[in-house]
Scaffold this motif. Structure first.
Motif, short mmCIF file in Angstrom:
data_model
loop_
_atom_site.label_atom_id
_atom_site.label_comp_id
_atom_site.label_asym_id
_atom_site.label_seq_id
_atom_site.Cartn_x
_atom_site.Cartn_y
_atom_site.Cartn_z
N ALA A 170 89.82 -21.63 16.93
CA ALA A 170 88.43 -22.08 16.76
C ALA A 170 87.59 -21.66 17.95
O ALA A 170 86.47 -21.18 17.81
N PHE A 171 88.17 -21.85 19.15
CA PHE A 171 87.43 -21.50 20.37
C PHE A 171 87.08 -20.02 20.37
O PHE A 171 85.94 -19.63 20.63
N GLY A 439 94.98 -32.68 27.77
CA GLY A 439 94.20 -32.21 26.63
C GLY A 439 94.46 -30.74 26.40
O GLY A 439 95.32 -30.14 27.06
N HIS A 440 93.76 -30.16 25.43
CA HIS A 440 93.91 -28.73 25.17
C HIS A 440 93.17 -27.96 26.27
O HIS A 440 91.98 -28.15 26.46
N ASP A 470 86.95 -31.16 25.41
CA ASP A 470 86.59 -32.48 24.88
C ASP A 470 87.51 -32.80 23.72
O ASP A 470 87.77 -31.97 22.86
N THR A 471 88.01 -34.02 23.70
CA THR A 471 88.97 -34.41 22.68
C THR A 471 88.40 -34.26 21.27
O THR A 471 89.10 -33.98 20.31
N TRP A 472 87.08 -34.37 21.14
CA TRP A 472 86.45 -34.27 19.82
C TRP A 472 86.38 -32.83 19.33
O TRP A 472 86.10 -32.60 18.16
N PHE A 473 86.60 -31.88 20.25
CA PHE A 473 86.64 -30.49 19.81
C PHE A 473 87.85 -30.30 18.90
O PHE A 473 87.74 -29.75 17.81
N LEU A 517 80.57 -29.85 11.42
CA LEU A 517 80.21 -28.66 12.22
C LEU A 517 81.34 -27.63 12.22
O LEU A 517 81.14 -26.45 11.88
N MET A 518 82.51 -28.08 12.57
CA MET A 518 83.65 -27.16 12.74
C MET A 518 84.06 -26.52 11.41
O MET A 518 84.23 -25.32 11.32
N CYS A 519 84.25 -27.37 10.40
CA CYS A 519 84.71 -26.84 9.11
C CYS A 519 83.62 -25.98 8.49
O CYS A 519 83.90 -25.00 7.81
N GLY A 520 82.38 -26.36 8.74
CA GLY A 520 81.27 -25.56 8.23
C GLY A 520 81.29 -24.17 8.82
O GLY A 520 81.20 -23.16 8.11
#
Length: 729
Positions: A170-171, A439-440, A470-473, A517-520
């Motif tokens: 994703a990144f 975290g990642h 960020d954990t929400w990423f 946001l991400m899946c979009g």
RNA sequence: GGGCGAUUAGCUCAGUUGGUAGAGCAACUCUUUUACACAGAGAAGGUCACAGGUUCGAGUCCUGUAUCGCCCACCA
């Protein structure tokens, strides 16, 4: 009749074995569900119903909020499974980066007096790993106690390998699309945790502080934070402020300041509020968001005054190296001695930003960080999002808005849609880098001036970015990553997008919006069709349950006392989407009594109708009763389809207690005593059929007792959890 | 400062499209009749926050007010 029915219902003897039976059956895994045959004996096509458990924190323990959330989802999941959907509910656990690391660090300091810098990155990670593994099973077993029919074979952890792969992919893709950038911005800095946090992690707390007025050349300026004022060499006022018409934009003024004479520059900017104080302010662009923006507009200098540990920099002269808390009174004292202190308003009420994740006051700092650009245009190759054409140019903001605007995703209750839009419209770039270690890790490697994204570059000497994401990423990827993305797995093809999502409304922005946001962006798809936002479970005074307040009620205690079924009912009845629940133990008790009522209804039916025949014709009266029940079943089904669980539960409760038990059983007694054989046969069939179907309707809400009774029915073969729902709406 | 929501019986709350006010708990009276005393029967309890409006009809729709709560927000 089995002997157990001669005694009151005992949940403690039933719930453990039943859950084990379910788990052993393998039916939590949709791959194992029995195939339904149609009238021709051919397998019926199975639609899927998929949902993911909002992953509880690894280090957490079950609280009533989880209990409610689990009950809610499990009820829907069991309903859909009985309707014949290929139903998947994916369990998981969240590493909760900041909260977890903070907890381990606190323990480390308490027990050994050491900080993370004393033991180093690897050692800290070891300790966190040990800590999380110890506590992970606790929460997961507690989730089981709620009866949750989760497919444990698909368990996902936010920090495991599959999820790490998804994060890196994703990144890289967002970076290549220029949606991720590294830049120097004002960020929310938590001086205690030594990390940035995102805007959404901030809470505003009201605080009373002294407000100081200082003479700044010909002006009077006000501040609560004298310690930031060393670098203030710009004085800002509104261009229309007649009081200062004599001063021109860019005008230089010589004046005496904290550490001697300085040259100030007049800046006319509409950010100056004529109504506030004297209408004049000095700005500190390196430590304030507003000031930073003003400075950007006029291309002014950014001069940091405070370092990341909260100590003053050399610009503070004699105060350099001193912590701001210590320095503040000394600075005020000095200004007073110099005759520059005009007055002090001791009781100034204002809001300060604090880290909602248990941290300190936020110190805005100018820092290099990674950001997700929410306004940058990009071309979306394939899009299933209504309102966003494949191949069109869009932005992350537009995409998040379109998903809801064009009904690709329904938010319940619907008034949260307005709140969602409001949030999106005010959204700024998302700071995704954190200076914590758990975290990642950011998948970027540096060598001198070179950078390599996704993997280290060729050759030796590459160093990975020390920061984590960020954990929400990673949470934003959850609907895809739990199904194996970025691999095009069959799970992904079958179960994505999810059918629904049931988080609390407090994480609408943190999580739901980020998943959209991400899946979009990554898949051109909306991650789920329905978002059922549940409210918060509060104590009976309406206060939030929290560990720090010590007002917690342990759901496990409720389960011990009254049973899981009773707890589930008490949480579900009267709980509409989006509304908070005040938890009342008396209600749990009430549903325990209801469980016992159902038990005794069963006893009566077994006692009188165990030889019921399905062929017996109904009398007129019994046909009416059957019709009445059918109407209820349809009603309940409709409520469940439309996520009005509270109404469905209440109707079942009312029917079983006031119609089945109070009326039907009473009118049956004389029938069995003095009625004709035909009347008795009709009644036996009626009682047995309605009991059987009632168990089905009630199973999603009270899975344990219904399964237990089901297993004692004369001709039950399969488990109730996979029996067919009695009606179709 | 902007936005959202709530206000119904002593307490906790239902009341899906407007059609005679409901449940659980608590309190009161009575009943141990073989499904159930972890029960049953009965009685009691409400100007649906307030003021207007729409309607044959409003707890429900509209407007305003009050009180409480929540979210968002960079007034130095």
């Amino acid at each position: 009749m089995p002997e157990k029915f001669l005694k009151p219902y005992d949940h403690t003897a039933v719930e453990g074995p039943i859950y084990k039976k379910w788990e052993d059956s393998g039916y939590f895994n949709p791959d194992n569900l029995p195939v339904r045959l149609d009238a021709q004996g051919k397998p019926m096509p199975q639609e899927t119903f998929s949902i993911i458990l909002p992953p509880p924190n690894v280090t957490g323990t079950l609280h009533l909020g989880h209990a409610y959330e689990d009950a809610l989802q499990d009820t829907v999941v069991r309903f859909k499974r009985m309707l014949g959907y290929k139903t998947l509910w994916v369990p998981g656990a969240d590493s909760a980066a900041i909260a977890t690391q903070s907890k381990v660090e606190t323990n480390l300091y308490k027990e050994e007096g050491k900080t993370r810098y004393d033991i180093g990155r690897d050692e800290l990670m070891e300790r966190i790993k040990k800590f999380t593994e110890e506590s992970k099973n606790t929460i997961l077993n507690q989730v089981r106690r709620m009866g949750s029919s989760l497919d444990w074979s698909r368990f996902a952890y936010t920090l495991d390998e599959t999820r790490n792969k998804a994060v890196n992919e994703a990144f890289v893709r967002m970076f290549n699309a220029d949606l991720i950038y590294r830049g120097e911005r004002i960020v929310n800095w938590d001086p205690r945790m030594q990390t940035t946090i995102s805007d959404d992690e901030i809470e505003h707390k009201e605080q009373v502080d002294p407000f100081y007025y200082f003479q700044y050349g010909p002006f009077v300026i006000g501040t609560v934070r004298p310690e930031t004022k060393f670098g203030d060499k710009y004085v800002v006022m509104h261009p229309n402020d007649k009081r200062y018409a004599q001063y021109t934009h860019g005008q230089k003024i010589e004046l005496e300041w904290i550490n001697g004479p300085i040259t100030a520059t007049v800046i006319k900017d509409e950010a100056g509020d004529m109504e506030f104080g004297s209408g004049v302010m000095t700005i500190t662009p390196a430590h304030s968001g507003v000031d930073f923006e003003i400075a950007q507009r006029h291309k002014l200098d950014f001069e940091p005054v405070i370092d990341s540990k909260g100590k003053l920099l050399p610009i503070a002269g004699e105060f350099a190296g001193m912590h701001i808390k210590k320095a503040r009174p000394l600075i005020v004292e000095k200004l007073k001695e110099k005759g520059l202190l005009v007055k002090i308003d001791e009781k100034y009420t204002h809001n300060v930003a604090v880290n909602s994740r248990g941290g300190e006051m936020i110190e805005p700092q100018l820092k290099f960080q990674w950001f997700v650009d929410v306004n940058k245009e990009f071309v979306i190759p394939d899009s299933e999002i209504p309102g966003i054409e494949s191949g069109s140019t869009t932005t992350l903001k537009k995409l998040m808005r379109a998903a809801v605007e064009h009904k690709g995703m329904v938010i319940l209750p619907d008034h949260f849609e307005k709140i969602y839009y409001h949030w999106i419209d005010n959204l700024r770039d998302w700071c995704i880098s954190r200076q914590i270690w758990f975290g990642h890790r950011i998948p970027v490697w540096y060598r001198g001036e070179e950078a390599s994204v996704g993997k280290p570059g060729e050759g030796e000497g590459w160093e990975q970015d020390p920061d984590t994401l960020d954990t929400w990423f990673s949470s934003g990827l959850w609907p895809m990553s739990t199904l194996g993305w970025p691999e095009e797995t069959s799970d992904l093809k079958t179960y994505f997008p999810n059918s629904m999502m049931a988080p609390g409304y407090e994480i609408l922005f943190f999580w739901v919006a980020r998943m959209v946001l991400m899946c979009g962006f990554l898949r051109g798809a909306i991650p789920f069709k329905t978002v059922f936002l549940h409210g918060i479970v509060r104590d009976k005074n309406g206060k939030k349950f929290s560990k720090s307040m010590g007002n917690g009620i342990d759901p496990l205690d409720m389960i011990e006392k009254y049973g899981t079924d009773a707890l589930r009912m008490s949480l579900l009845v009267g709980a509409a989407a989006g509304s908070d629940i005040k938890f009342d133990e008396a209600r749990v008790k009430g549903y325990k009594l209801f469980a016992n009522k159902l038990w005794n209804i069963t006893r009566f039916v077994f006692d009188n109708a165990s030889d019921a025949s399905a062929d017996a014709p109904f009398t007129l009266k019994d046909a009416e009763r059957a019709t009445q029940f059918k109407a209820l079943a349809l009603d309940v089904t409709k409520d469940l389809e439309e996520y009005r669980l509270y109404m469905a539960a209440e109707k079942l409760y009312h029917y079983l207690w006031d119609i089945f038990a109070a009326d039907m059983i009473e009118e049956s007694k004389p029938i069995f005593k003095t009625g004709t054989p035909e009347e008795a046969a009709s009644r036996k069939r009626l009682l047995m059929e309605i009991l059987r179907d009632s168990l089905k309707l009630l199973h999603p809400f009270m899975p344990f007792i219904t399964e237990e009774i089901w297993s004692s029915l004369p001709d039950s073969k399969e488990m109730l959890m996979v029996e067919a729902w009695p009606v179709r709406y």
